[in-house]
Design an enzyme around this catalytic site. Structure first.
Site, PDB file in Angstrom:
ATOM      1  N   ASP A 154       0.327  -0.993  -0.050  1.00 45.54           N
ATOM      2  CA  ASP A 154      -0.157  -0.179   0.063  1.00 45.54           C
ATOM      3  C   ASP A 154       0.511   1.283  -0.019  1.00 45.54           C
ATOM      4  O   ASP A 154       1.476   1.457   0.948  1.00 45.54           O
ATOM      5  CB  ASP A 154      -0.892  -0.289   1.164  1.00 45.54           C
ATOM      6  CG  ASP A 154      -1.512   1.326   1.401  1.00 45.54           C
ATOM      7  OD1 ASP A 154      -1.883   2.301   0.779  1.00 45.54           O
ATOM      8  OD2 ASP A 154      -2.882   1.087   2.543  1.00 45.54           O
ATOM      9  N   VAL A 155       1.156   1.965  -0.662  1.00 49.59           N
ATOM     10  CA  VAL A 155       1.567   3.246  -1.049  1.00 49.59           C
ATOM     11  C   VAL A 155       0.988   4.126  -1.483  1.00 49.59           C
ATOM     12  O   VAL A 155       0.169   4.540  -1.992  1.00 49.59           O
ATOM     13  CB  VAL A 155       2.253   3.449  -1.924  1.00 49.59           C
ATOM     14  CG1 VAL A 155       3.596   4.490  -2.216  1.00 49.59           C
ATOM     15  CG2 VAL A 155       3.427   1.825  -2.180  1.00 49.59           C
ATOM     16  N   GLU A 156       0.549   5.553  -1.006  1.00 46.89           N
ATOM     17  CA  GLU A 156      -0.371   6.315  -0.147  1.00 46.89           C
ATOM     18  C   GLU A 156       0.562   7.573   1.014  1.00 46.89           C
ATOM     19  O   GLU A 156       1.349   6.803   1.652  1.00 46.89           O
ATOM     20  CB  GLU A 156      -2.165   5.785   0.167  1.00 46.89           C
ATOM     21  CG  GLU A 156      -1.851   5.420   1.257  1.00 46.89           C
ATOM     22  CD  GLU A 156      -3.220   5.280   2.227  1.00 46.89           C
ATOM     23  OE1 GLU A 156      -3.529   5.880   1.917  1.00 46.89           O
ATOM     24  OE2 GLU A 156      -3.746   3.390   1.695  1.00 46.89           O
ATOM     25  N   TYR A 157      -0.143   8.552   0.836  1.00 50.86           N
ATOM     26  CA  TYR A 157       0.367   9.854   1.401  1.00 50.86           C
ATOM     27  C   TYR A 157      -0.593   9.273   2.531  1.00 50.86           C
ATOM     28  O   TYR A 157      -1.150   8.562   2.763  1.00 50.86           O
ATOM     29  CB  TYR A 157      -0.252  11.089   0.755  1.00 50.86           C
ATOM     30  CG  TYR A 157       0.687  11.376   0.003  1.00 50.86           C
ATOM     31  CD1 TYR A 157       1.992  12.240  -0.057  1.00 50.86           C
ATOM     32  CD2 TYR A 157       0.672  11.369  -1.251  1.00 50.86           C
ATOM     33  CE1 TYR A 157       3.068  12.620  -0.795  1.00 50.86           C
ATOM     34  CE2 TYR A 157       0.916  12.049  -2.968  1.00 50.86           C
ATOM     35  CZ  TYR A 157       2.953  12.717  -2.032  1.00 50.86           C
ATOM     36  OH  TYR A 157       3.705  12.900  -2.759  1.00 50.86           O
TER      37      TYR A 157
END
Length: 246
Positions: free
Chosen positions: A129-132
């Protein structure tokens, strides 16, 4: 009569443009109209859903579930082991995801996931999971994009080495354009878009689509009343290929 028809046409055209503007401005969600055409549906969960009755969840017309396992280089989701053990008693396909930290080394993040999850034989492909998060997006000009992308690459390739398959990247549009696009094009994507289909602008690039964060079931009791719903882009036969055989 002709003037009346022109007036009706003008009003309908105006309504159409207003709807388009509301959709673009994310005031109206039309995602359900697009999501209904996909036959494979599933949820993703973390400790926020609290105690989950997986037997009951399996009766909610879903096919799969992804469970949060780890975050950063040391955190383990407090409900992971319980969820992992209980979902195994159902017929649902399931897998585990890792929440990527911008502030931790990719190698130690990979080790955190591997040591926590263990074998994925018969399970779904691992997801990162790659998110800000936090205030990161508001401070994006202070972030070292090159360093973050490098550590993400280390994490992805370490997981690929361990599980002999490329992990899937879950991401938002902003994180995709800032960290993924052009750097990890060989990885399949899981796109979060709760307003409209990712086929608009990203057709052919996504494998999973999180189409709503407002689903509700009676199968869990926790801090978060809603649950994320997702679809898989392919057929049931194609979905069966998402299960690993180690």
């Amino acid at each position: 009569m002709r003037n009346k028809k022109k007036m009706i046409a003008a009003v309908l055209l105006l309504i159409f443009f207003i709807l388009v503007l509301l959709i673009i401005d994310k005031k109206i969600r039309i995602n359900l109209l697009f999501a209904n055409k996909y036959e494979i549906r599933g949820v993703d969960v973390s400790h926020y859903q609290g105690d989950i009755d997986w037997e009951k969840m399996a009766d909610e017309s879903i096919d799969f579930a992804y469970i949060k396992a780890t975050e950063g280089n040391s955190h383990v989701d407090e409900k992971f082991h319980t969820n992992w053990e209980n979902i195994a008693q159902t017929d649902l396909c399931y897998g585990a995801y890792h929440f990527f930290s911008f502030d931790s080394a990719g190698e130690t993040q990979a080790q955190n996931y591997i040591s926590t999850v263990g074998s994925l034989d018969g399970k779904l492909i691992p997801v990162v999971d790659v998110e800000y998060y936090g205030d990161k997006e508001n401070r994006k000009n202070e972030l070292d994009r090159k360093a973050i992308t490098k550590e993400l690459g280390v994490l992805l390739h370490k997981l690929e080495e361990e599980y002999h398959t490329k992990p899937i990247i879950y991401t938002t549009y902003s994180a995709y354009h800032d960290f993924i696009e052009g750097a990890f094009d060989e990885f399949n994507l899981w796109i979060r878009n709760v307003y409209y289909t990712p086929d608009i602008g990203m057709k052919g690039r996504w494998l999973y689509w999180q189409y709503t964060d407002r689903a509700r079931f009676d199968a869990y009791v926790g801090e978060e009343q809603y649950i994320d719903m997702n679809v898989f882009v392919g057929s049931r036969t194609e979905f069966s290929n998402m299960l690993l055989s180690m």
